[in-house]
Design an enzyme around this catalytic site. Sequence first.
Site, PDB file in Angstrom:
ATOM      1  N   GLU A 158       4.976   5.217  48.021  1.00 30.64           N
ATOM      2  CA  GLU A 158       4.102   4.649  49.058  1.00 30.64           C
ATOM      3  C   GLU A 158       3.640   5.698  50.068  1.00 30.64           C
ATOM      4  O   GLU A 158       3.182   5.357  51.158  1.00 30.64           O
ATOM      5  CB  GLU A 158       4.821   3.522  49.801  1.00 30.64           C
ATOM      6  CG  GLU A 158       5.093   2.297  48.972  1.00 30.64           C
ATOM      7  CD  GLU A 158       3.846   1.493  48.631  1.00 30.64           C
ATOM      8  OE1 GLU A 158       2.729   2.031  48.800  1.00 30.64           O
ATOM      9  OE2 GLU A 158       3.992   0.346  48.216  1.00 30.64           O
ATOM     10  N   HIS A 192       8.305   0.313  56.206  1.00 31.67           N
ATOM     11  CA  HIS A 192       7.757  -0.600  55.203  1.00 31.67           C
ATOM     12  C   HIS A 192       8.911  -1.322  54.533  1.00 31.67           C
ATOM     13  O   HIS A 192       9.848  -0.674  54.059  1.00 31.67           O
ATOM     14  CB  HIS A 192       6.942   0.182  54.168  1.00 31.67           C
ATOM     15  CG  HIS A 192       6.625  -0.610  52.931  1.00 31.67           C
ATOM     16  ND1 HIS A 192       6.082  -1.872  52.959  1.00 31.67           N
ATOM     17  CD2 HIS A 192       6.789  -0.310  51.613  1.00 31.67           C
ATOM     18  CE1 HIS A 192       5.910  -2.311  51.718  1.00 31.67           C
ATOM     19  NE2 HIS A 192       6.344  -1.380  50.888  1.00 31.67           N
ATOM     20  N   HIS A 236      10.317  -5.110  52.240  1.00 33.25           N
ATOM     21  CA  HIS A 236      10.013  -6.260  51.391  1.00 33.25           C
ATOM     22  C   HIS A 236      10.734  -7.490  51.938  1.00 33.25           C
ATOM     23  O   HIS A 236      11.291  -8.283  51.183  1.00 33.25           O
ATOM     24  CB  HIS A 236      10.448  -5.993  49.950  1.00 33.25           C
ATOM     25  CG  HIS A 236       9.668  -4.921  49.275  1.00 33.25           C
ATOM     26  ND1 HIS A 236       9.954  -4.488  47.996  1.00 33.25           N
ATOM     27  CD2 HIS A 236       8.605  -4.179  49.675  1.00 33.25           C
ATOM     28  CE1 HIS A 236       9.119  -3.530  47.649  1.00 33.25           C
ATOM     29  NE2 HIS A 236       8.287  -3.320  48.659  1.00 33.25           N
ATOM     30  N   TYR A 277       5.083 -16.602  70.775  1.00 32.91           N
ATOM     31  CA  TYR A 277       4.459 -15.493  71.502  1.00 32.91           C
ATOM     32  C   TYR A 277       4.945 -14.121  71.052  1.00 32.91           C
ATOM     33  O   TYR A 277       4.424 -13.096  71.514  1.00 32.91           O
ATOM     34  CB  TYR A 277       4.636 -15.663  73.004  1.00 32.91           C
ATOM     35  CG  TYR A 277       6.060 -15.649  73.504  1.00 32.91           C
ATOM     36  CD1 TYR A 277       6.764 -14.452  73.632  1.00 32.91           C
ATOM     37  CD2 TYR A 277       6.682 -16.833  73.865  1.00 32.91           C
ATOM     38  CE1 TYR A 277       8.068 -14.438  74.101  1.00 32.91           C
ATOM     39  CE2 TYR A 277       7.994 -16.823  74.334  1.00 32.91           C
ATOM     40  CZ  TYR A 277       8.681 -15.629  74.449  1.00 32.91           C
ATOM     41  OH  TYR A 277       9.967 -15.615  74.908  1.00 32.91           O
ATOM     42  N   HIS A 319       3.753  -8.618  48.671  1.00 36.23           N
ATOM     43  CA  HIS A 319       4.383  -7.298  48.681  1.00 36.23           C
ATOM     44  C   HIS A 319       5.399  -7.140  49.812  1.00 36.23           C
ATOM     45  O   HIS A 319       6.574  -6.936  49.552  1.00 36.23           O
ATOM     46  CB  HIS A 319       3.287  -6.227  48.791  1.00 36.23           C
ATOM     47  CG  HIS A 319       3.776  -4.828  48.669  1.00 36.23           C
ATOM     48  ND1 HIS A 319       2.947  -3.776  48.300  1.00 36.23           N
ATOM     49  CD2 HIS A 319       4.982  -4.265  48.891  1.00 36.23           C
ATOM     50  CE1 HIS A 319       3.651  -2.652  48.273  1.00 36.23           C
ATOM     51  NE2 HIS A 319       4.886  -2.925  48.646  1.00 36.23           N
ATOM     52  N   TYR A 353       7.790  -5.816  81.046  1.00 36.06           N
ATOM     53  CA  TYR A 353       9.071  -6.244  80.476  1.00 36.06           C
ATOM     54  C   TYR A 353      10.046  -5.075  80.357  1.00 36.06           C
ATOM     55  O   TYR A 353       9.651  -3.936  80.101  1.00 36.06           O
ATOM     56  CB  TYR A 353       8.835  -6.851  79.085  1.00 36.06           C
ATOM     57  CG  TYR A 353      10.085  -7.323  78.393  1.00 36.06           C
ATOM     58  CD1 TYR A 353      10.679  -8.522  78.761  1.00 36.06           C
ATOM     59  CD2 TYR A 353      10.684  -6.559  77.399  1.00 36.06           C
ATOM     60  CE1 TYR A 353      11.825  -8.983  78.147  1.00 36.06           C
ATOM     61  CE2 TYR A 353      11.844  -7.004  76.765  1.00 36.06           C
ATOM     62  CZ  TYR A 353      12.410  -8.205  77.146  1.00 36.06           C
ATOM     63  OH  TYR A 353      13.553  -8.645  76.524  1.00 36.06           O
TER      64      TYR A 353
END
Length: 219
Positions: free
Chosen positions: A80, A98, A100, A119, A160, A215
């Site tokens: 990837e 990344h 799955h 939110y 994916h 925050y």
Amino acid sequence: MSEQQPESVALAWRDVVATARRSAAEGLVVGTSGNVSARVGDLVLVTPSGVPYDRLGPGDAVGVDLDGRQVLGELKPTSELPLHLAVYGETDAAAVVHTHAVHATAVSTLVTEVPLVHYAAAILGGPVRTAPYARYGTPELAGAMLTALRGRTGCLLANHGTVTYGSTLAQAYERTAQLEWLCRLWLTASALPGRTPALLGEAQLAEVTEALKGYGQPG
């Protein structure tokens, strides 16, 4: 890691491995699926292809330049790699995760945009889009992902998984975890027969986005 490598590279590789192991420990990937990367200047450190994360050590660092040419390590980079390089080429990202993740991947098969059931979507820049399906490791997938990421820090990849990025690996991973939780929440709420989850509007999301600017702790 060679002693000739800068300490910043050694530390970044340590964080890449730790984040990859965390993604497996927390169930966001199975086996050698998913991948993690971090940028140090013009060097991108990335997990290798097909190697269990618990086998990776300091001497297994894999690095490429921003054009994808391998400049560090002997292990083959993740398949990837085009996806990671696309994010670095189009954003100010310093880290990419990344996965799955099960619930997020399930949602990617159902909707083109994750419904605004909470939110937490503001943490990712707004409603999270789903990039159309393309085979893993292809320029087509990277291009579809970039379109889905416009104005966002995360997206789903149809059938994916997920992609998130941040200014640190900790931030990128937190966004991944929030995205998986958001998808799990929507699936849970929408599973009750005869009931439809109430969704937030754009004005409500914008209010949260503004509130998030203050925050956390100062500095």
